[in-house]
Design a protein around this motif. Structure first.
Motif: not given
Length: 326
Positions: A135-136, A138-143, A145-146
């Motif tokens: 989850e961490s 994924n959050r880093d990846l989403e950040a 990607n953003d």
């Protein structure tokens, strides 16, 4: 309950005696060992001596004798031999019978179950930790990607859309190379721009140029042109790279673009005239073999065309009056 037949009772006794490795100790009131028999070797008791204190020979009985109750049961006692036994105590007058029944297999099975349960608990904890880590990540990846989307969006404002698309789609690499093609190159600038700027404040000049270039670039993109660069009030556009419809169609698209630009500029002048910002532009174009080049320095890579052709077209524009814009 009816008494079991003698043969059946004997069979059950044999099964119990052998499979449970039955052994017994007979202890008097003074805690002296009076008798011992059965599978004593199974419990490490083959060398016990009769007539001597039992607790000095059978250490696991210490604290269990003398009896406080006439009969009781102690489950799964760990013996020095490494085995486990259920202890059954039975008061018989002034003496006590101690019966041992082997439960080593059941103990080992229980330990295996406990070990598996423990391992399962560890796996569940690891799974929870991995899920949290995932989850961490994924959050880093989403950040990330953003962030990349934001950066790529910002970069897109500094590149022609065709070049931006070809680079970010992987069609072109960001490397030094030259592609010689038949290009149609367009050049235009605002007539008497220097005199116009002398009448305006810097903020007004910026507004004028931003609106002018925004409108002209929109028209260029509509017709498939690649916006090369802005130079002061000048605009350079080329057709034929990175996308082309053929030399004739590229030239026709350039002419249609220039026509629409002049029409749009006339509309803009209606809005600008009241503010004293009336502008006119002159433009020219040429279709010629030219090289579209990825020009690179240590700090910057730019997709451009050599300056010789734009200079030639610029001289054509300079010789024209606004009435000969197209």
């Amino acid at each position: 309950m009816e008494v079991l037949p003698a043969s059946l009772a004997e069979r059950l006794r044999e099964l119990t005696y052998n499979e449970r490795a039955v052994a017994y100790l007979h202890v008097d009131a003074a805690l002296t060992l009076m008798g011992a028999d059965g599978h004593l070797d199974n419990y490490g008791l083959a060398a016990v001596r009769l007539g001597e204190p039992v607790v000095e020979q059978v250490y696991f009985l210490e604290g269990l004798l003398p009896l406080e109750e006439s009969s009781y049961f102690v489950p799964s006692v760990e013996l020095d031999s490494g085995r486990a036994a259920d202890l059954h105590f039975h008061q018989d007058g002034a003496t006590v019978w101690v019966v041992l029944l082997d439960v080593t297999a059941a103990r080992d099975a229980a330990r295996q179950m406990q070990q598996k349960a423990y391992e399962m608990t560890l796996l569940q904890e690891k799974e929870v930790q991995l899920n949290r880590r995932l989850e961490s990540l994924n959050r880093d990846l989403e950040a990330a990607n953003d962030f990349l989307v934001t950066i790529s969006t910002k970069i897109s404002h500094y590149l022609a859309p065709q070049i931006y698309k070809s680079i970010f789609s992987g069609q072109k690499d960001v490397a030094i190379h030259t592609e010689r093609k038949e290009l149609t190159i367009f050049f235009s600038d605002i007539k008497d721009f220097t005199a116009t700027t002398e009448r305006l404040q810097p903020e007004e000049i910026t507004f004028l140029l931003n609106e002018y270039f925004t409108e002209m670039s929109t028209i260029a993109l509509k017709h498939g042109g690649t916006v090369d660069k802005f130079i002061g009030d000048a605009l350079i556009i080329f057709f034929g790279d990175p996308e082309t419809k053929g030399t004739v169609e590229d030239a026709r698209a350039c002419i249609n673009m220039a026509t629409e630009m002049q029409s749009r500029l006339a509309e803009l002048n209606v809005k600008w005239r009241s503010a004293g910002k009336n502008s006119r532009s002159a433009c020219a174009w040429a279709s010629t073999p030219a090289s579209a080049t990825s020009a690179t320095s240590a700090a910057l890579t730019a997709w451009t065309i050599p300056p010789s052709v734009p200079r030639l077209i610029s001289r054509r524009v300079s010789s024209r009056s606004p009435s000969l814009d197209i």
